[in-house]
Design an enzyme around this catalytic site. Structure first.
Site, mmCIF file in Angstrom:
data_model
loop_
_atom_site.group_PDB
_atom_site.id
_atom_site.type_symbol
_atom_site.label_atom_id
_atom_site.label_comp_id
_atom_site.label_asym_id
_atom_site.label_seq_id
_atom_site.Cartn_x
_atom_site.Cartn_y
_atom_site.Cartn_z
ATOM 1 N N GLU A 85 16.771 14.881 -11.366
ATOM 2 C CA GLU A 85 16.955 15.041 -12.824
ATOM 3 C C GLU A 85 17.710 16.257 -13.207
ATOM 4 O O GLU A 85 17.949 16.132 -14.022
ATOM 5 C CB GLU A 85 15.313 14.987 -12.955
ATOM 6 N N ASP A 115 14.564 -0.033 -23.534
ATOM 7 C CA ASP A 115 16.089 0.197 -24.273
ATOM 8 C C ASP A 115 16.673 -1.146 -23.701
ATOM 9 O O ASP A 115 18.362 -0.971 -23.179
ATOM 10 C CB ASP A 115 16.879 1.500 -24.193
ATOM 11 N N ARG A 152 19.502 3.490 -11.634
ATOM 12 C CA ARG A 152 18.678 4.983 -11.002
ATOM 13 C C ARG A 152 19.797 3.845 -9.418
ATOM 14 O O ARG A 152 19.715 2.752 -9.088
ATOM 15 C CB ARG A 152 17.754 4.593 -10.897
ATOM 16 N N ALA A 208 5.841 14.253 -11.294
ATOM 17 C CA ALA A 208 6.777 14.174 -10.971
ATOM 18 C C ALA A 208 6.617 13.015 -12.107
ATOM 19 O O ALA A 208 8.052 11.963 -11.673
ATOM 20 C CB ALA A 208 7.389 14.066 -9.806
ATOM 21 N N ARG A 233 11.668 15.376 -22.633
ATOM 22 C CA ARG A 233 11.521 15.194 -21.127
ATOM 23 C C ARG A 233 12.066 16.579 -20.289
ATOM 24 O O ARG A 233 11.719 16.048 -19.338
ATOM 25 C CB ARG A 233 12.317 13.789 -21.414
ATOM 26 N N TYR A 275 11.128 11.720 -25.654
ATOM 27 C CA TYR A 275 11.475 11.555 -25.168
ATOM 28 C C TYR A 275 12.720 11.287 -25.036
ATOM 29 O O TYR A 275 13.846 10.630 -25.913
ATOM 30 C CB TYR A 275 11.447 9.873 -24.187
ATOM 31 N N ARG A 328 22.797 7.670 -12.658
ATOM 32 C CA ARG A 328 22.365 8.948 -10.958
ATOM 33 C C ARG A 328 22.570 8.619 -9.854
ATOM 34 O O ARG A 328 21.810 7.857 -9.317
ATOM 35 C CB ARG A 328 20.725 8.917 -11.441
ATOM 36 N N ASN A 381 14.972 8.618 -7.062
ATOM 37 C CA ASN A 381 15.020 7.555 -7.065
ATOM 38 C C ASN A 381 13.805 6.819 -5.242
ATOM 39 O O ASN A 381 14.097 5.744 -5.314
ATOM 40 C CB ASN A 381 15.044 6.753 -8.336
ATOM 41 N N THR A 391 14.803 18.465 -7.859
ATOM 42 C CA THR A 391 15.566 16.493 -8.387
ATOM 43 C C THR A 391 16.371 16.043 -8.486
ATOM 44 O O THR A 391 17.392 17.013 -9.279
ATOM 45 C CB THR A 391 14.222 16.610 -9.712
HETATM 46 N N1 UDP Z 1 11.505 1.930 -17.765
HETATM 47 C C1 UDP Z 1 11.073 1.345 -17.591
HETATM 48 N N2 UDP Z 1 10.161 0.497 -17.902
HETATM 49 C C2 UDP Z 1 8.713 0.765 -17.598
HETATM 50 C C3 UDP Z 1 9.012 2.115 -16.943
HETATM 51 C C4 UDP Z 1 10.929 3.196 -16.959
HETATM 52 O O1 UDP Z 1 12.562 0.080 -18.141
HETATM 53 O O2 UDP Z 1 7.949 0.533 -17.282
HETATM 54 C C5 UDP Z 1 12.961 2.919 -17.221
HETATM 55 C C6 UDP Z 1 12.806 4.550 -17.681
HETATM 56 O O3 UDP Z 1 13.048 4.485 -18.947
HETATM 57 C C7 UDP Z 1 14.115 5.311 -17.103
HETATM 58 C C8 UDP Z 1 13.985 3.904 -15.652
HETATM 59 O O4 UDP Z 1 13.371 2.933 -16.068
HETATM 60 O O5 UDP Z 1 15.469 4.801 -17.471
HETATM 61 C C9 UDP Z 1 13.468 5.073 -14.618
HETATM 62 O O6 UDP Z 1 12.209 5.439 -14.884
HETATM 63 P P1 UDP Z 1 11.000 6.277 -13.709
HETATM 64 O O7 UDP Z 1 9.919 6.309 -14.369
HETATM 65 O O8 UDP Z 1 11.087 5.498 -12.328
HETATM 66 O O9 UDP Z 1 11.683 8.157 -13.846
HETATM 67 P P2 UDP Z 1 12.924 8.992 -13.687
HETATM 68 O O10 UDP Z 1 13.824 7.801 -12.866
HETATM 69 O O11 UDP Z 1 13.775 8.283 -15.118
HETATM 70 O O12 UDP Z 1 12.867 9.907 -12.779
#
Ligand code: UDP
Length: 348
Positions: A121, A216, A222, A80, A147, A300, A306, A179, A119
């Site tokens: 997601e 970005d 989240r 996950a 992804r 990705y 969310r 999350n 999820t």
């Molecule tokens: N992210 C980030 N820096 C990091 C790791 C993740 O900015 O070092 C961002 C990632 O692009 C996403 C968000 O944090 O938008 C949440 O990532 P996570 O891995 O927790 O999983 P997700 O919520 O996307 O399933």
């Protein structure tokens, strides 16, 4: 007779917290399997917890035998972590989809109650400001954006369970974690980028003196949910008083902790500052920006918002989250203080 619960993936973030809570707060028995036991600690000594170290895709007979023997099946074995969806999508499909489809079919065959992690997601890039289990569409990107193999795998399993429910009366509950965060989410000692989900990655970066990197610019949002709140909800689902959770889909998340990833980074640094043992780490913490294709590669695609609707859990289970975002960060850091993680040694 006390309830018998089978937890596959008992050593994971959710599995270990759930097993601990069951031991502390119920008289239920737990049968568990996992490829490792490092997160389980003291709970391994509980006589009501029978743990076997092993791989569910190899120990098929043990799995089938225990599905027959138990009342409630909680299959938590899955990858996950988004960096794995883009690096090894076929392994995600084989484990998250294929291995779990076998479990779903066994639960249907033996008419067992199945509590399955869907999820948050699955909603993908759904534009709804609040994601609703019954009305929101599930929206994914093109095939080369690998992804989405995780969301697709989970979505199809959701549909398979729903169909078994309609056709055969399978007694399932699908829960969708938004999350979830807390101690033991991922390995805090592993500093390598992509080894953790964002919450642990940021904590680990501060601990290891590495810059926090906002993908970005960190505008994506989240709804971070503290594990203890989430586990309380799972206990109510397993208890299933008067069948309130049967054949339901539940978002489990905290809509009041809807923050951007940049805000998460700042709050984590402030969390370090508020704890005397770690305050010096806040002074040296750095936050920078990285492009998504540099951090994750070309396969990705991100999700910008969310936020969970939680009417269903509130109405059916009487559950609402009670731990705010800053408390969740502080509690996790206090856990690491108690364990002595990253503390300067007394000998100097
Ligand atoms: N992210 C980030 N820096 C990091 C790791 C993740 O900015 O070092 C961002 C990632 O692009 C996403 C968000 O944090 O938008 C949440 O990532 P996570 O891995 O927790 O999983 P997700 O919520 O996307 O399933």
């Amino acid at each position: 007779m006390p309830l018998k619960v089978l937890i596959l993936g008992a050593n994971g973030f959710i599995g270990s917290a759930l097993t601990e809570a069951i031991m502390a707060r119920t008289d239920w028995q737990v049968f568990g399997m996992d490829i490792a036991d490092n997160k389980l600690g003291e709970v391994l000594n509980e006589p009501r917890f029978k743990f076997v170290e092993g791989d569910i895709t190899i120990n098929r007979e043990w799995v089938e035998y225990n599905i027959r023997k138990c009342d409630v099946i909680v299959p938590l074995v899955a990858i996950a972590n988004p960096s794995q969806y883009v690096k090894d999508p076929l392994r995600v499909f084989e484990l998250d989809f294929e291995a779990n489809l076998t479990i779903v079919r066994l639960c249907a065959k033996y008419k067992k109650r199945l509590i399955f992690p869907s999820t948050s997601e699955v909603y993908g890039m759904c534009p709804d400001p609040v994601l609703d289990e019954q009305t929101s569409n599930l929206v994914y990107g093109p095939i080369h954006k690998q992804r989405w193999i995780y969301a697709n795998s989970k979505q199809l399993l959701d549909r398979v369970m729903f169909a078994y429910g309609v056709r055969d009366g399978l007694d399932y509950t699908l829960f969708r974690p938004f999350n979830w965060i807390g101690p033991r989410l991922d390995d805090i000692h592993e500093a390598k980028e992509g080894s953790s989900r964002v919450f642990t990655q940021f904590l680990a970066n501060v601990f290891h003196g590495l810059p926090i990197r906002l993908v970005d610019g960190g505008r994506q949002r989240r709804s971070f949910t503290y594990i203890d709140d989430a586990i309380e909800c799972l206990l109510r689902i397993i208890e299933n008083k008067d069948g309130c959770a049967s054949r339901q889909i539940f978002n489990i998340g905290n809509p009041h902790s809807d923050v951007s990833v940049a805000e998460l980074a700042k709050a984590i640094v402030e969390g370090f500052r508020s704890i005397p043992e770690y305050a010096h780490l806040a002074d040296t913490a750095k936050i920078e920006t990285v492009a998504a294709d540099v951090y994750y590669g070309q396969y990705y695609q991100d999700i910008q918002v969310r936020v969970p609707a939680i009417n269903a859990v509130r109405e059916k289970l009487g559950w609402v989250p009670t731990t705010d975002f800053n408390t969740a960060i502080r509690k996790t850091l206090q856990y690491h203080v108690r364990r002595g993680d990253f503390m300067p040694s007394e000998k100097g």
